[in-house]
Design a protein around this motif. Sequence first.
Motif, PDB file in Angstrom:
ATOM      1  N   UNK A 113      26.891  18.106  31.327  1.00 52.00           N
ATOM      2  CA  UNK A 113      26.060  16.741  32.031  1.00 52.00           C
ATOM      3  C   UNK A 113      25.126  17.951  32.636  1.00 52.00           C
ATOM      4  N   UNK A 114      25.998  19.033  33.330  1.00 52.75           N
ATOM      5  CA  UNK A 114      25.039  20.085  34.245  1.00 52.75           C
ATOM      6  C   UNK A 114      23.341  20.337  32.985  1.00 52.75           C
ATOM      7  N   UNK A 115      23.381  20.815  32.372  1.00 52.86           N
ATOM      8  CA  UNK A 115      22.595  20.809  31.492  1.00 52.86           C
ATOM      9  C   UNK A 115      21.427  19.527  31.017  1.00 52.86           C
ATOM     10  N   UNK A 116      21.977  18.252  30.779  1.00 51.38           N
ATOM     11  CA  UNK A 116      21.558  17.005  30.834  1.00 51.38           C
ATOM     12  C   UNK A 116      20.503  16.904  32.198  1.00 51.38           C
ATOM     13  N   UNK A 117      20.590  17.390  33.601  1.00 51.88           N
ATOM     14  CA  UNK A 117      19.904  17.233  33.801  1.00 51.88           C
ATOM     15  C   UNK A 117      18.034  17.852  33.820  1.00 51.88           C
ATOM     16  N   UNK A 156      19.087   2.617  29.269  1.00 55.10           N
ATOM     17  CA  UNK A 156      19.699   2.944  28.340  1.00 55.10           C
ATOM     18  C   UNK A 156      21.104   4.301  28.351  1.00 55.10           C
ATOM     19  N   UNK A 157      21.896   4.614  28.710  1.00 56.14           N
ATOM     20  CA  UNK A 157      22.583   5.734  28.658  1.00 56.14           C
ATOM     21  C   UNK A 157      23.110   5.298  27.847  1.00 56.14           C
ATOM     22  N   UNK A 158      22.545   6.152  26.256  1.00 55.20           N
ATOM     23  CA  UNK A 158      23.335   6.394  24.899  1.00 55.20           C
ATOM     24  C   UNK A 158      24.380   7.441  25.391  1.00 55.20           C
ATOM     25  N   UNK A 159      25.465   7.207  24.235  1.00 57.47           N
ATOM     26  CA  UNK A 159      26.886   8.166  24.259  1.00 57.47           C
ATOM     27  C   UNK A 159      26.889   9.080  25.842  1.00 57.47           C
ATOM     28  N   UNK A 160      26.759   8.332  26.910  1.00 57.63           N
ATOM     29  CA  UNK A 160      27.521   8.618  28.440  1.00 57.63           C
ATOM     30  C   UNK A 160      28.164   9.389  28.216  1.00 57.63           C
ATOM     31  N   UNK A 161      29.470   9.424  27.374  1.00 57.19           N
ATOM     32  CA  UNK A 161      30.716  10.276  28.127  1.00 57.19           C
ATOM     33  C   UNK A 161      31.508   9.580  28.988  1.00 57.19           C
ATOM     34  N   UNK A 162      32.011  10.802  29.730  1.00 56.28           N
ATOM     35  CA  UNK A 162      32.702   9.624  31.349  1.00 56.28           C
ATOM     36  C   UNK A 162      31.549   9.876  32.400  1.00 56.28           C
ATOM     37  N   UNK A 163      30.460   9.567  32.345  1.00 62.60           N
ATOM     38  CA  UNK A 163      29.652   8.801  33.278  1.00 62.60           C
ATOM     39  C   UNK A 163      28.521   9.155  34.115  1.00 62.60           C
ATOM     40  N   UNK A 164      28.388  10.930  34.193  1.00 62.82           N
ATOM     41  CA  UNK A 164      27.652  11.838  35.680  1.00 62.82           C
ATOM     42  C   UNK A 164      26.051  11.477  35.454  1.00 62.82           C
TER      43      UNK A 164
END
Length: 255
Positions: free
Chosen positions: A20-24, A39-47
Amino acid sequence: MGSIHEWKAELYDDKLGFVSQYGRGILEILNVQQGERVLDLGCGTGDLSHEIGELGASVIGMDLSEEMMARARNKYPEINFVRGNAESFTLNGPVNAVFSNAALHWVKNAEGVIASVWNALEDGGRFVAEFGGKGNVEMIVKSITDVLAQDYAVDANELNPWYFPSIGEYSQLLEQQGFRVTYAVHFDRPTQLEDGENGLMHWLNGLAADVFFKDFSELEKKDIFTKITNKARASLFNGESWIADYKRLRVVALK
């Protein structure tokens, strides 16, 4: 987000937090506007769903993993998290944007994903995604493949759950659906794994154990992971940390 992978949500948060850090970076490209529906698709634990919400959007987080969804709801009770399969989902109403980070390489049915995203978007809506591209974790996969073939007579290619397309492959699929691809880049992202010497072990346990090694006992897995780390060490260990050979595909497409 693939159905055959059993996610370990706590390990994901604790030792794979770089996801999720790199997702920023891709979040900046999404460029959320106040009041948008995303829509956050494949959101994992939601960060990242949480960050999208903090930017002023009405966000829906979707993932196939019940464990991921449970952890996301516990962390961010104000967000609407729904369980869904990326390759065949529907929403109650259209969204302005579909965002996805580090999820779509778990879904081999790319046409199904793209059709579902198209149907979820309003006219003029945007699809902004980043995931593993061609050549992603090539050295890690080669080490897994070599160890399983040489020592256990197992063909890792038959077990491989990942879809790592080139720009050309993925852009063509988007255009066949009707999207206009406005941005696409395929780049190297050497990624330092957390926890020093143990980094690749955590990676294998969190991202590969339940697909490549599901038929092995815990004791056998430990032995296999040791063999894989020994094989990959010369290429990926810098003396202090494991540097995973990530290659990412980033795309923006408009409906």
